[in-house]
Design a protein around this motif. Structure first.
Motif, PDB file in Angstrom:
ATOM      1  N   ILE A 227      48.626  48.396  49.237  1.00 44.11           N
ATOM      2  CA  ILE A 227      48.094  49.687  49.694  1.00 44.11           C
ATOM      3  C   ILE A 227      46.603  49.535  50.012  1.00 44.11           C
ATOM      4  O   ILE A 227      45.827  49.131  49.153  1.00 44.11           O
ATOM      5  N   PRO A 228      46.160  49.853  51.215  1.00 43.93           N
ATOM      6  CA  PRO A 228      44.732  49.804  51.527  1.00 43.93           C
ATOM      7  C   PRO A 228      44.020  51.023  50.942  1.00 43.93           C
ATOM      8  O   PRO A 228      44.361  52.163  51.267  1.00 43.93           O
ATOM      9  N   ALA A 229      43.063  50.785  50.067  1.00 46.65           N
ATOM     10  CA  ALA A 229      42.363  51.903  49.412  1.00 46.65           C
ATOM     11  C   ALA A 229      40.971  51.466  48.977  1.00 46.65           C
ATOM     12  O   ALA A 229      40.791  50.346  48.489  1.00 46.65           O
ATOM     13  N   VAL A 230      40.011  52.364  49.162  1.00 50.02           N
ATOM     14  CA  VAL A 230      38.634  52.103  48.717  1.00 50.02           C
ATOM     15  C   VAL A 230      38.090  53.372  48.071  1.00 50.02           C
ATOM     16  O   VAL A 230      38.626  54.468  48.277  1.00 50.02           O
ATOM     17  N   GLY A 231      37.024  53.229  47.309  1.00 45.53           N
ATOM     18  CA  GLY A 231      36.402  54.365  46.659  1.00 45.53           C
ATOM     19  C   GLY A 231      35.445  55.099  47.592  1.00 45.53           C
ATOM     20  O   GLY A 231      35.060  54.585  48.652  1.00 45.53           O
ATOM     21  N   LEU A 232      35.013  56.264  47.164  1.00 47.93           N
ATOM     22  CA  LEU A 232      34.156  57.118  47.985  1.00 47.93           C
ATOM     23  C   LEU A 232      32.811  56.474  48.314  1.00 47.93           C
ATOM     24  O   LEU A 232      32.242  56.717  49.384  1.00 47.93           O
ATOM     25  N   THR A 251      42.460  52.607  56.006  1.00 49.93           N
ATOM     26  CA  THR A 251      42.384  52.559  54.550  1.00 49.93           C
ATOM     27  C   THR A 251      42.293  53.973  54.008  1.00 49.93           C
ATOM     28  O   THR A 251      41.682  54.853  54.633  1.00 49.93           O
ATOM     29  N   ALA A 252      42.905  54.179  52.865  1.00 50.22           N
ATOM     30  CA  ALA A 252      42.763  55.448  52.160  1.00 50.22           C
ATOM     31  C   ALA A 252      41.421  55.440  51.436  1.00 50.22           C
ATOM     32  O   ALA A 252      40.924  54.378  51.031  1.00 50.22           O
ATOM     33  N   VAL A 253      40.836  56.602  51.272  1.00 51.19           N
ATOM     34  CA  VAL A 253      39.620  56.760  50.478  1.00 51.19           C
ATOM     35  C   VAL A 253      39.999  57.628  49.285  1.00 51.19           C
ATOM     36  O   VAL A 253      40.470  58.763  49.456  1.00 51.19           O
ATOM     37  N   VAL A 254      39.846  57.074  48.075  1.00 50.63           N
ATOM     38  CA  VAL A 254      40.338  57.759  46.882  1.00 50.63           C
ATOM     39  C   VAL A 254      39.194  58.110  45.927  1.00 50.63           C
ATOM     40  O   VAL A 254      38.144  57.457  45.929  1.00 50.63           O
ATOM     41  N   ASP A 255      39.453  59.144  45.120  1.00 53.44           N
ATOM     42  CA  ASP A 255      38.469  59.515  44.099  1.00 53.44           C
ATOM     43  C   ASP A 255      38.709  58.716  42.834  1.00 53.44           C
ATOM     44  O   ASP A 255      39.546  57.807  42.808  1.00 53.44           O
ATOM     45  N   ALA A 256      38.002  59.065  41.768  1.00 56.08           N
ATOM     46  CA  ALA A 256      38.113  58.318  40.512  1.00 56.08           C
ATOM     47  C   ALA A 256      39.510  58.381  39.910  1.00 56.08           C
ATOM     48  O   ALA A 256      39.905  57.505  39.133  1.00 56.08           O
ATOM     49  N   GLY A 257      40.288  59.420  40.266  1.00 56.25           N
ATOM     50  CA  GLY A 257      41.646  59.552  39.749  1.00 56.25           C
ATOM     51  C   GLY A 257      42.701  58.955  40.664  1.00 56.25           C
ATOM     52  O   GLY A 257      43.897  59.217  40.494  1.00 56.25           O
ATOM     53  N   GLY A 262      40.438  61.170  51.673  1.00 59.31           N
ATOM     54  CA  GLY A 262      40.134  60.917  53.073  1.00 59.31           C
ATOM     55  C   GLY A 262      40.819  59.655  53.556  1.00 59.31           C
ATOM     56  O   GLY A 262      41.494  58.953  52.799  1.00 59.31           O
ATOM     57  N   VAL A 263      40.628  59.369  54.856  1.00 58.75           N
ATOM     58  CA  VAL A 263      41.197  58.171  55.456  1.00 58.75           C
ATOM     59  C   VAL A 263      40.260  57.700  56.561  1.00 58.75           C
ATOM     60  O   VAL A 263      39.570  58.511  57.210  1.00 58.75           O
ATOM     61  N   PHE A 264      40.191  56.403  56.750  1.00 57.25           N
ATOM     62  CA  PHE A 264      39.378  55.823  57.824  1.00 57.25           C
ATOM     63  C   PHE A 264      40.246  54.821  58.565  1.00 57.25           C
ATOM     64  O   PHE A 264      40.868  53.948  57.953  1.00 57.25           O
ATOM     65  N   THR A 265      40.281  54.919  59.902  1.00 58.79           N
ATOM     66  CA  THR A 265      41.187  54.106  60.711  1.00 58.79           C
ATOM     67  C   THR A 265      40.438  53.233  61.710  1.00 58.79           C
ATOM     68  O   THR A 265      39.231  53.399  61.934  1.00 58.79           O
ATOM     69  N   ASP A 266      41.178  52.309  62.338  1.00 62.62           N
ATOM     70  CA  ASP A 266      40.620  51.483  63.414  1.00 62.62           C
ATOM     71  C   ASP A 266      40.052  52.360  64.521  1.00 62.62           C
ATOM     72  O   ASP A 266      39.019  52.049  65.121  1.00 62.62           O
ATOM     73  N   THR A 324      48.599  61.684  43.283  1.00 61.86           N
ATOM     74  CA  THR A 324      48.094  60.326  43.102  1.00 61.86           C
ATOM     75  C   THR A 324      48.670  59.409  44.171  1.00 61.86           C
ATOM     76  O   THR A 324      49.859  59.476  44.495  1.00 61.86           O
ATOM     77  N   LEU A 325      47.838  58.520  44.706  1.00 58.37           N
ATOM     78  CA  LEU A 325      48.275  57.588  45.745  1.00 58.37           C
ATOM     79  C   LEU A 325      49.246  56.565  45.159  1.00 58.37           C
ATOM     80  O   LEU A 325      48.906  55.859  44.204  1.00 58.37           O
ATOM     81  N   VAL A 326      50.445  56.473  45.725  1.00 61.04           N
ATOM     82  CA  VAL A 326      51.439  55.517  45.228  1.00 61.04           C
ATOM     83  C   VAL A 326      51.970  54.610  46.334  1.00 61.04           C
ATOM     84  O   VAL A 326      52.725  53.677  46.081  1.00 61.04           O
ATOM     85  N   GLY A 327      51.594  54.884  47.589  1.00 71.17           N
ATOM     86  CA  GLY A 327      52.096  54.054  48.664  1.00 71.17           C
ATOM     87  C   GLY A 327      51.417  54.369  49.987  1.00 71.17           C
ATOM     88  O   GLY A 327      50.649  55.314  50.111  1.00 71.17           O
ATOM     89  N   ALA A 328      51.714  53.534  50.970  1.00 75.36           N
ATOM     90  CA  ALA A 328      51.206  53.736  52.329  1.00 75.36           C
ATOM     91  C   ALA A 328      52.320  53.366  53.296  1.00 75.36           C
ATOM     92  O   ALA A 328      53.137  52.486  53.010  1.00 75.36           O
ATOM     93  N   LEU A 329      52.346  54.041  54.414  1.00 75.28           N
ATOM     94  CA  LEU A 329      53.456  53.888  55.360  1.00 75.28           C
ATOM     95  C   LEU A 329      52.909  53.743  56.767  1.00 75.28           C
ATOM     96  O   LEU A 329      52.092  54.555  57.219  1.00 75.28           O
ATOM     97  N   HIS A 330      53.343  52.693  57.465  1.00 71.71           N
ATOM     98  CA  HIS A 330      52.977  52.485  58.868  1.00 71.71           C
ATOM     99  C   HIS A 330      54.228  52.684  59.717  1.00 71.71           C
ATOM    100  O   HIS A 330      55.339  52.431  59.261  1.00 71.71           O
TER     101      HIS A 330
END
Length: 340
Positions: A227-232, A251-257, A262-266, A324-330
């Motif tokens: 899963i692509p994910a980064v912090g704020l 990539t997903a942008v996730v909080d401390a939990g 948010g999301v940031f794309t190509d 809570t983020l548990v997956g990503a789908l393309h």
């Protein structure tokens, strides 16, 4: 066979012959069409189909279809149609049944026996045994006074005025009528059982409908480290590295939990190139898209397809009931799973 030889053969098939072939084909189709129309008209004043359907609905076992020769081929199709539309069914060859396969039949089963003459020796050898064990028999014949018709609990008349065969010998119109009546009974049972698309899909897990109605998001989503994910507070270069390594174009942008905010794309990156000179100073929270599209893992994958098509996006985040983020789908994941 060479292409030249094929063309030579086609040329030798002159216009007169082609015209006659078409006439013969249409005559055969008309005979079978008339036979079906006659069956439909006959059923208007016939209670036997209702009796047969009632017997099949009450069946606590399975429907055993049997027939020999062309009737056997039709029987296999009827059994397959019943089985795929909510009525457990199988085909048993009558000759094999007489040599042990009759053990497949139980007193709770209903046997559909098919013989246009109603005198097939192979069927008449096993059906009395079925009756003695307490099983029920539905006969499909073209002869209401035949031995099979008399033996049956319900007789379905599949008689035709004539076969499409010019010698009136090869089973053609009669097999068409038998098959059509089998389909009609299967459809009636389907409706009366309340058989739905989801039920059909469970009988066809390998087919397109099965994949559409049985595949859930959790079956195709990317999980855990994929899963692509980064912090704020992640800097843009590090976010770009995450996008590159995970290969989802975002990539997903996730909080401390670990909840996506948010999301940031190509695409976002391409739009930034003309506006930003120094990416090293950019923090992802300042350029991300808020409120990304999400879906639950237990939803159908086709629901994800619908959302992607509606909002013209290629990726989605998967969250549990708590967000809570548990997956990503393309969209490529859905294509590989043949959901699309």
């Amino acid at each position: 066979m060479s292409v030249t030889h094929e063309k030579t053969m086609l040329k030798s098939f002159d216009a007169k012959t082609a015209t006659r072939a078409l006439e013969l084909a249409r005559e055969a189709l008309q005979i079978e069409t008339d036979a079906l129309a006659a069956l439909n008209a006959r059923l208007a004043n016939d209670e036997t189909v209702g009796q047969a359907v009632s017997l099949l609905l009450q069946c606590k076992g399975r429907v055993v279809v049997s027939g020999i020769g062309k009737s056997g081929h039709i029987g296999k199709k009827i059994a397959a149609t019943l089985a795929s539309t909510g009525t457990p069914a199988l085909f048993v060859h009558p000759a094999e049944a007489a040599h042990g396969d009759l053990g497949m039949v139980t007193p709770e089963d209903v046997v559909i026996a098919i013989s246009y003459s109603g005198e097939a020796a192979e069927l008449m050898a096993i059906l009395p045994v079925v009756k003695r064990m307490g099983g029920h028999v539905i006969a499909m014949t073209g002869k209401p006074t035949s031995s099979l018709a008399k033996l049956a609990d319900v007789h379905l008349d599949v008689s035709v005025a004539k076969e499409a065969c010019p010698m009136n010998l090869a089973p053609t119109a009669s097999t068409t009528v038998t098959l059509a009546l089998g389909d009609a009974i299967a459809v009636a049972l389907l409706e009366l059982r309340g058989f739905k698309e989801e039920d059909f899909a469970r009988s066809h897990p390998g087919g397109a409908l099965g994949r559409r109605l049985l595949t859930h998001v959790r079956d195709v989503m990317r999980k855990d480290a994929a899963i692509p994910a980064v912090g704020l507070e992640t800097r843009l270069p590090d976010a770009l590295l995450e996008i590159t390594q995970k290969g989802m174009g975002m990539t997903a942008v996730v909080d401390a939990g670990n909840k996506p905010v948010g999301v940031f794309t190509d695409g976002d990156l391409r739009r930034m190139i003309e506006k930003v000179q120094d990416f090293t100073k950019v923090v992802i929270k300042d350029v991300m898209h808020l409120n990304p599209r999400t879906i639950g893992p237990d939803q159908l994958a086709v629901d994800a397809v619908a959302v992607m098509e509606e909002f013209r996006i290629n990726q989605m985040l998967v969250v549990d009931p708590d967000g809570t983020l548990v997956g990503a789908l393309h969209i490529h994941d859905l294509t590989r799973a043949k959901v699309i």
